[in-house]
Write an enzyme that holds these catalytic residues in place. Sequence first.
Site, PDB file in Angstrom:
ATOM      1  N   GLY A  46      57.590  24.995  56.118  1.00 58.45           N
ATOM      2  CA  GLY A  46      58.498  24.721  55.013  1.00 58.45           C
ATOM      3  C   GLY A  46      59.595  25.769  54.950  1.00 58.45           C
ATOM      4  N   GLN A  51      65.641  31.018  50.684  1.00 61.07           N
ATOM      5  CA  GLN A  51      65.268  31.944  51.764  1.00 61.07           C
ATOM      6  C   GLN A  51      66.397  32.197  52.749  1.00 61.07           C
ATOM      7  OE1 GLN A  51      61.516  29.548  52.490  1.00 61.07           O
ATOM      8  NE2 GLN A  51      60.770  31.586  53.013  1.00 61.07           N
ATOM      9  N   CYS A  91      54.261  33.295  54.226  1.00 56.51           N
ATOM     10  CA  CYS A  91      55.651  33.005  53.877  1.00 56.51           C
ATOM     11  C   CYS A  91      56.568  33.640  54.905  1.00 56.51           C
ATOM     12  CB  CYS A  91      55.961  33.554  52.486  1.00 56.51           C
ATOM     13  SG  CYS A  91      57.660  33.235  51.949  1.00 56.51           S
ATOM     14  N   LEU A  92      57.568  32.897  55.345  1.00 56.56           N
ATOM     15  CA  LEU A  92      58.508  33.426  56.330  1.00 56.56           C
ATOM     16  C   LEU A  92      59.289  34.616  55.785  1.00 56.56           C
ATOM     17  CD1 LEU A  92      59.859  30.045  57.771  1.00 56.56           C
ATOM     18  CD2 LEU A  92      58.227  31.619  58.848  1.00 56.56           C
ATOM     19  N   HIS A 133      54.798  25.906  46.815  1.00 59.76           N
ATOM     20  CA  HIS A 133      55.287  27.177  47.358  1.00 59.76           C
ATOM     21  C   HIS A 133      56.823  27.149  47.473  1.00 59.76           C
ATOM     22  CE1 HIS A 133      54.941  30.576  50.476  1.00 59.76           C
ATOM     23  NE2 HIS A 133      56.168  30.146  50.676  1.00 59.76           N
ATOM     24  N   GLU A 134      57.362  26.056  48.004  1.00 59.87           N
ATOM     25  CA  GLU A 134      58.826  25.955  48.181  1.00 59.87           C
ATOM     26  C   GLU A 134      59.537  25.841  46.831  1.00 59.87           C
ATOM     27  OE1 GLU A 134      59.573  26.791  50.958  1.00 59.87           O
ATOM     28  OE2 GLU A 134      57.805  26.207  52.081  1.00 59.87           O
ATOM     29  N   HIS A 137      60.057  29.129  45.339  1.00 51.21           N
ATOM     30  CA  HIS A 137      61.219  29.840  45.895  1.00 51.21           C
ATOM     31  C   HIS A 137      62.488  29.472  45.117  1.00 51.21           C
ATOM     32  CE1 HIS A 137      59.754  32.059  49.344  1.00 51.21           C
ATOM     33  NE2 HIS A 137      59.220  30.997  49.912  1.00 51.21           N
TER      34      HIS A 137
HETATM   35  O1  GNR Z   1      55.241  28.375  57.213  1.00 48.91           O
HETATM   36  C1  GNR Z   1      54.668  28.478  56.125  1.00 48.91           C
HETATM   37  N1  GNR Z   1      53.333  28.296  56.058  1.00 48.91           N
HETATM   38  C2  GNR Z   1      52.632  28.208  54.863  1.00 48.91           C
HETATM   39  C3  GNR Z   1      51.249  28.302  54.909  1.00 48.91           C
HETATM   40  C4  GNR Z   1      50.513  28.211  53.757  1.00 48.91           C
HETATM   41  C5  GNR Z   1      51.123  28.028  52.565  1.00 48.91           C
HETATM   42  C6  GNR Z   1      52.509  27.956  52.485  1.00 48.91           C
HETATM   43  C7  GNR Z   1      53.254  28.044  53.628  1.00 48.91           C
HETATM   44  S1  GNR Z   1      54.983  27.912  53.543  1.00 48.91           S
HETATM   45  C8  GNR Z   1      55.458  28.848  54.931  1.00 48.91           C
HETATM   46  C9  GNR Z   1      56.949  28.763  55.148  1.00 48.91           C
HETATM   47  C10 GNR Z   1      57.660  29.393  53.988  1.00 48.91           C
HETATM   48  O2  GNR Z   1      57.716  30.558  53.752  1.00 48.91           O
HETATM   49  N2  GNR Z   1      58.215  28.576  53.131  1.00 48.91           N
HETATM   50  O3  GNR Z   1      58.803  29.055  52.030  1.00 48.91           O
HETATM   51 NI    NI Z   2      57.869  30.937  51.598  1.00 48.66          NI
END
Ligand code: GNR
Ligand code: NI
Length: 166
Positions: A46, A51, A91-92, A133-134, A137
Amino acid sequence: MAILNILNYPDPRLHMVAKPIKEIDATIRHLIDDMAETMYDAPGVGLAATQVNQHIQLILIDTSKTKDHLQVFINPKIIAKSGEKEYEEGCLSVPGIYESVTRADKVTVEALDRDGKKFTLKAEGLMSVCIQHEMDHLLGKVFVEYLSPLKRNRIKSKMVKLQRDR
Ligand code: GNR
Ligand code: NI
């Protein structure tokens, strides 16, 4: 297409609140293409516009194994949620950190696709986690904010050191 720079925690720009998108024009579609390339390259499942320092309500998700099921959510809203579930998140913007977070088990989200068409999706499992999660952000929230202050501060120091030593 281009690979965009991903902001790293604790960059204050990760805490900016994203604005709704009024019109899906060529600039937005170009950003979607660049974000898709950035997400697949990372690789991640995601990516939120926040980001890549674009503070608009746009998220991309692809939880497929084959990495050919890109889903675009513009101005997403969670209209229903149920249950609770713990999931090990990464999270990236916080590279190398994986921690358990408790969120809703299932969510129903309403959004526009890249053609501006409204759709509704009921999600569970990784897809549900990812949507939440997104969308965090877009509200300026990073998953480490669900952790204890002790854990969060340790992660913050580690990230600051990593970026200093780069
Ligand atoms: O790549 C991602 N893997 C992930 C794994 C578990 C829960 C959430 C994520 S999202 C993350 C990519 C990211 O940072 N998206 O904002
Ligand atoms: Ni993230």
